[in-house]
Design an enzyme around this catalytic site. Sequence first.
Site, PDB file in Angstrom:
ATOM      1  CG  HIS A  67      -2.213   0.722   1.005  1.00  0.00           C
ATOM      2  ND1 HIS A  67      -2.517   1.383  -0.167  1.00  0.00           N
ATOM      3  CD2 HIS A  67      -3.297   0.906   1.818  1.00  0.00           C
ATOM      4  CE1 HIS A  67      -3.714   1.935  -0.068  1.00  0.00           C
ATOM      5  NE2 HIS A  67      -4.217   1.668   1.135  1.00  0.00           N
TER       6      HIS A  67
ATOM      7  CG  ASP B 298      -3.008   5.254  -4.234  1.00  0.00           C
ATOM      8  OD1 ASP B 298      -2.318   5.221  -3.197  1.00  0.00           O
ATOM      9  OD2 ASP B 298      -2.946   6.164  -5.083  1.00  0.00           O
TER      10      ASP B 298
END
Length: 406
Positions: free
Chosen positions: A377, A381
């Site tokens: 992450h 995204d």
Amino acid sequence: MLEIKIPAVGESITSGVIAAFHKQTGDYVKANEPILTLDTDKVSTEIVAETGGVVTLLAKEGDEVKIGQVVAQIDTSAAAPAAGGGAPAAAPAPAAAAAPAKAPEPVRAATGEFSPAVRRIVEEENVDPNGVTGTGKGGRLTKGDVLSHLETRGAAPAQAAVAAAPTNPQSMGERTTRKKLTPLRKKIAAHLVNAQHTAAILTTFNECDMSAVMGLRAKLQDSFVKKHGIKLGFMSFFIKAVVEALKSVPSINGQLEGDDVFVQNHFYDIGVAVGTERGLVVPVVRDCDTKSFAQIEKDIVDYAKKARDGKLQISDLSGGVFTISNGGTYGSLMGTPILNPPQSGILGMHNIVQRPIAVDGKVEIRPMMYLALSYDHRVVDGKEGVTFLVRVKECIEEPSRMLFDM
């Protein structure tokens, strides 16, 4: 005297574990003959002799050794053994004129010259080596010799007790069995924990209808096998689908370098996780964007055979940009795969299960598979992760998309 050093076997590998010595101190080794097998957290590697000579070991089986460490020496001045012999030829001693012929006694090595396995049994079981007949080269004791001796030694007085004794630890009242992790297993564990600690791993899920892929396989399998000599599997479809998804979401085809540099890859080398007796390995199928389904299937079969035979090389495991793990082969319904650093994504395939789903307002039974995408992450995204997985789903449910780049 030639030194045998642990060679560099990969950029990120600084040490390994000696899994086995194929030669013992005093044995003669030929050029290009294996001396030992080195286990790392990725692959097993055989280390061979550059030239012939008599071996002297400087380490033991099970030792953790550093890259560049000297673990054996070869006396290159020693003569090669005579044909059929197991040890270097020695000059014959002059015979005594009047002495009668005497049968040679078996050679008994000093305790320190036993292999680690033999030495451990001798010490733990208090075995007198002189009372055991050696069947190895030059009368050397083997592990099998000592174990056979122990069975014979304890058979007579304990025969009746052994017949009635329980062999299952649980039936003997033992509730647990304790054993140390092997150094190799400890390394694999550390690698997985490191992945959890150094990346912000997030997993997203979806499901795909396998009807189209299964229908194509059933329709084309015979022709495919006849033409290419290999079966058409599911993995080639998923590899091609992943390539299309990586093209759609380039950030997953990249990785962080340090804390502030993002490296974008422009190639498609896909790792395929393979379970072996030693643990999980991830050989890499190269240039999947340019290879046909048949070429990919052949690569996978070749890697699977090499993995079973312990013949994988570091070059087979390095350089992948993305990994696919198929837990469905073991019956897994759902799971969250762990990233294979420094990669930014891994796809988990799962078991195909017949389930009722809604199709055009009707309930139908379809072969469904859950998919799981774990991604870093820090560089990917949530929108990109979901888009990637949806793209994979679309390519699997409509394989023609991969043929027409849609």
